[in-house]
Motif scaffolding. Structure first.
Motif, PDB file in Angstrom:
ATOM      1  N   GLU A 163     -18.217  28.890 -62.726  1.00 41.51           N
ATOM      2  CA  GLU A 163     -18.842  30.167 -63.047  1.00 41.51           C
ATOM      3  C   GLU A 163     -20.281  29.999 -63.519  1.00 41.51           C
ATOM      4  OE1 GLU A 163     -15.191  32.989 -64.264  1.00 41.51           O
ATOM      5  OE2 GLU A 163     -15.793  31.594 -65.842  1.00 41.51           O
ATOM      6  N   GLU A 164     -20.645  28.795 -63.889  1.00 38.30           N
ATOM      7  CA  GLU A 164     -22.012  28.515 -64.321  1.00 38.30           C
ATOM      8  C   GLU A 164     -22.330  27.067 -63.980  1.00 38.30           C
ATOM      9  OE1 GLU A 164     -22.817  27.867 -68.486  1.00 38.30           O
ATOM     10  OE2 GLU A 164     -20.698  28.164 -68.925  1.00 38.30           O
ATOM     11  N   VAL A 165     -23.583  26.703 -64.091  1.00 34.71           N
ATOM     12  CA  VAL A 165     -24.041  25.390 -63.649  1.00 34.71           C
ATOM     13  C   VAL A 165     -23.325  24.237 -64.362  1.00 34.71           C
ATOM     14  CG1 VAL A 165     -26.024  25.199 -65.211  1.00 34.71           C
ATOM     15  CG2 VAL A 165     -26.102  24.107 -62.960  1.00 34.71           C
ATOM     16  N   ARG A 166     -22.975  24.405 -65.624  1.00 33.84           N
ATOM     17  CA  ARG A 166     -22.291  23.329 -66.342  1.00 33.84           C
ATOM     18  C   ARG A 166     -20.919  23.028 -65.763  1.00 33.84           C
ATOM     19  NH1 ARG A 166     -24.543  25.648 -71.873  1.00 33.84           N
ATOM     20  NH2 ARG A 166     -23.480  27.443 -71.022  1.00 33.84           N
ATOM     21  N   ASP A 167     -20.311  24.009 -65.118  1.00 35.56           N
ATOM     22  CA  ASP A 167     -19.001  23.808 -64.507  1.00 35.56           C
ATOM     23  C   ASP A 167     -19.050  22.862 -63.313  1.00 35.56           C
ATOM     24  OD1 ASP A 167     -17.915  25.590 -66.358  1.00 35.56           O
ATOM     25  OD2 ASP A 167     -18.125  27.307 -64.996  1.00 35.56           O
ATOM     26  N   LEU A 168     -20.243  22.639 -62.767  1.00 38.55           N
ATOM     27  CA  LEU A 168     -20.382  21.712 -61.645  1.00 38.55           C
ATOM     28  C   LEU A 168     -20.006  20.285 -62.033  1.00 38.55           C
ATOM     29  CD1 LEU A 168     -23.699  23.024 -60.091  1.00 38.55           C
ATOM     30  CD2 LEU A 168     -21.390  23.270 -59.157  1.00 38.55           C
ATOM     31  N   ALA A 169     -19.986  20.000 -63.312  1.00 39.62           N
ATOM     32  CA  ALA A 169     -19.596  18.663 -63.775  1.00 39.62           C
ATOM     33  C   ALA A 169     -18.154  18.351 -63.400  1.00 39.62           C
ATOM     34  CB  ALA A 169     -19.775  18.556 -65.288  1.00 39.62           C
ATOM     35  N   HIS A 170     -17.363  19.365 -63.100  1.00 40.98           N
ATOM     36  CA  HIS A 170     -15.951  19.166 -62.764  1.00 40.98           C
ATOM     37  C   HIS A 170     -15.708  19.103 -61.259  1.00 40.98           C
ATOM     38  CE1 HIS A 170     -15.201  19.823 -66.984  1.00 40.98           C
ATOM     39  NE2 HIS A 170     -15.908  20.942 -66.909  1.00 40.98           N
ATOM     40  N   SER A 171     -16.762  19.177 -60.480  1.00 42.76           N
ATOM     41  CA  SER A 171     -16.656  19.099 -59.024  1.00 42.76           C
ATOM     42  C   SER A 171     -16.467  17.643 -58.594  1.00 42.76           C
ATOM     43  CB  SER A 171     -17.935  19.671 -58.400  1.00 42.76           C
ATOM     44  OG  SER A 171     -17.923  19.529 -57.008  1.00 42.76           O
TER      45      SER A 171
END
Length: 124
Positions: free
Chosen positions: A62-70
């Motif tokens: 939902e936000e850029v910080r969530d990309l860490a879980h990709s």
């Protein structure tokens, strides 16, 4: 009423080409979603059909910080297999897939076939 002529994918010119690509882009997006779902790969499809992408992730982004879980390594592995099979897409999952007028139905079909083979190869 003028907009109806633009959205007529058979007769439209100019701006209507955007809508032609949108139909093809939606088919590509839905096809990739189906391949990833059938492969039991957790993912999130993103973007407009003409400027789309996907992330391999178990958590909703939902936000850029969530990309860490990709799972960038799996994404890159799939893209490398696609490249080996003649379809080049950016290895970075944050970069969208752009569609243009050159992307015909045949190219979308070929891309989906290569994508499916590449996902299978990445899971071995």
């Amino acid at each position: 009423q003028a907009e109806d002529g633009i959205r007529d994918v058979e007769r439209s010119r100019g701006l209507g080409d955007v809508y032609k690509r949108q139909v093809r882009g939606q088919r590509l997006k839905q096809g990739m979603d189906k391949v990833l779902t059938e492969a039991n790969l957790p993912h999130q499809m993103c973007g407009h059909p003409n400027i789309q992408g996907f992330l391999i992730t178990e958590r909703k982004v939902e936000e850029v910080r969530d990309l860490a879980h990709s799972d960038d390594a799996m994404y890159e592995n799939i893209m490398n297999h696609m490249f080996d099979r003649g379809v080049w897409a950016e290895n970075d999952p944050r970069e969208p897939w752009f569609l243009c007028a050159s992307h015909t139905d045949e190219i979308i079909d070929e891309t989906l076939n290569v994508f499916q083979d590449s996902v299978k190869a990445s899971l071995k």
